[in-house]
Scaffold this active site. Structure first.
Site, PDB file in Angstrom:
ATOM      1  N   ASP A   1     -20.752  56.820 -54.557  1.00 50.10           N
ATOM      2  CA  ASP A   1     -20.605  57.210 -53.159  1.00 50.10           C
ATOM      3  C   ASP A   1     -19.753  58.479 -53.078  1.00 50.10           C
ATOM      4  OD1 ASP A   1     -19.513  57.233 -50.345  1.00 50.10           O
ATOM      5  OD2 ASP A   1     -20.708  55.403 -50.239  1.00 50.10           O
TER       6      ASP A   1
ATOM      7  N   ASN B   1     -24.714  46.946 -44.868  1.00 55.59           N
ATOM      8  CA  ASN B   1     -24.504  47.173 -43.437  1.00 55.59           C
ATOM      9  C   ASN B   1     -25.875  47.328 -42.800  1.00 55.59           C
ATOM     10  OD1 ASN B   1     -21.624  47.283 -43.538  1.00 55.59           O
ATOM     11  ND2 ASN B   1     -21.789  49.324 -44.399  1.00 55.59           N
TER      12      ASN B   1
ATOM     13  N   GLN C   1     -23.501  51.431 -40.623  1.00 55.77           N
ATOM     14  CA  GLN C   1     -24.618  52.023 -41.355  1.00 55.77           C
ATOM     15  C   GLN C   1     -24.872  53.425 -40.802  1.00 55.77           C
ATOM     16  OE1 GLN C   1     -28.392  49.915 -41.238  1.00 55.77           O
ATOM     17  NE2 GLN C   1     -29.242  51.178 -42.881  1.00 55.77           N
TER      18      GLN C   1
ATOM     19  N   HIS D   1     -29.162  50.181 -48.526  1.00 54.48           N
ATOM     20  CA  HIS D   1     -28.250  50.462 -49.631  1.00 54.48           C
ATOM     21  C   HIS D   1     -27.205  49.362 -49.722  1.00 54.48           C
ATOM     22  CE1 HIS D   1     -26.700  52.662 -46.101  1.00 54.48           C
ATOM     23  NE2 HIS D   1     -25.489  52.577 -46.627  1.00 54.48           N
ATOM     24  N   LEU D   2     -26.930  49.002 -50.954  1.00 56.95           N
ATOM     25  CA  LEU D   2     -25.963  47.961 -51.263  1.00 56.95           C
ATOM     26  C   LEU D   2     -24.736  48.633 -51.862  1.00 56.95           C
ATOM     27  CD1 LEU D   2     -25.126  45.016 -51.633  1.00 56.95           C
ATOM     28  CD2 LEU D   2     -26.500  44.958 -53.725  1.00 56.95           C
TER      29      LEU D   2
END
Length: 116
Positions: A33, A89, A96, A102-103
Site C-alpha cells: 500500500d 472495506n 473504500q 481489495h483485501l
C-alpha cells in the site's frame, strides 16, 4: 468482468501503473500500500474487476477464497506468523476509495478493537 477502464487497480494489473508487487498468481496480485497504516500493509486484489468483496463472492467465489489464501501467504512471507489483520472495506462510508475488491493485510504492530 475483467477490467474497468478508469480503475486504478485495473491499471496496476495491466502494468500501466507500477506497484511494489510481493505476490502474484494467475488470478490475484498483491502489492504494498502506498499509504501504509501498519509496518506491513499489503493489498491483495483479484486481477478481474469487481467493485467489492460481496460482488466478487457472488461472481467468482473461488477467487475470493484465493484472495484470503494469498493474504495468508503474504503474511507468512512478511514474517507476521499468525499475527495479522485482514480487512475488506465495502462502500465509501467504510473507507473504500478504490472500487475494485481489495483485501488489506496489516501487521507488524498491535491493533485495537473496535477499529477506527
Amino acid at each position: 468482468m475483467t477490467a474497468a477502464e478508469d480503475c486504478l487497480f485495473c491499471k496496476i494489473v495491466a502494468g500501466d501503473i507500477p506497484a511494489d508487487v510481493v505476490h502474484e498468481s494467475e488470478t490475484v496480485l498483491a502489492f504494498r500500500d502506498l499509504n501504509p497504516q501498519a509496518p506491513t500493509h499489503v493489498l491483495v486484489i483479484p486481477r478481474s474487476h469487481h467493485a467489492n468483496a460481496a460482488e466478487l463472492g457472488e461472481a467468482a467465489p473461488a477467487t475470493l477464497v484465493e484472495l484470503v489464501s494469498a493474504a495468508a501467504k503474504v503474511a507468512g512471507d512478511e514474517g507476521l506468523g499468525e499475527q495479522y489483520r485482514l480487512v475488506f472495506n465495502t462502500g465509501a462510508d467504510t473507507g473504500q476509495t478504490v472500487f475494485h475488491t481489495h483485501l488489506h493485510v496489516l501487521g507488524g504492530r498491535s491493533f485495537t478493537w473496535p477499529p477506527g
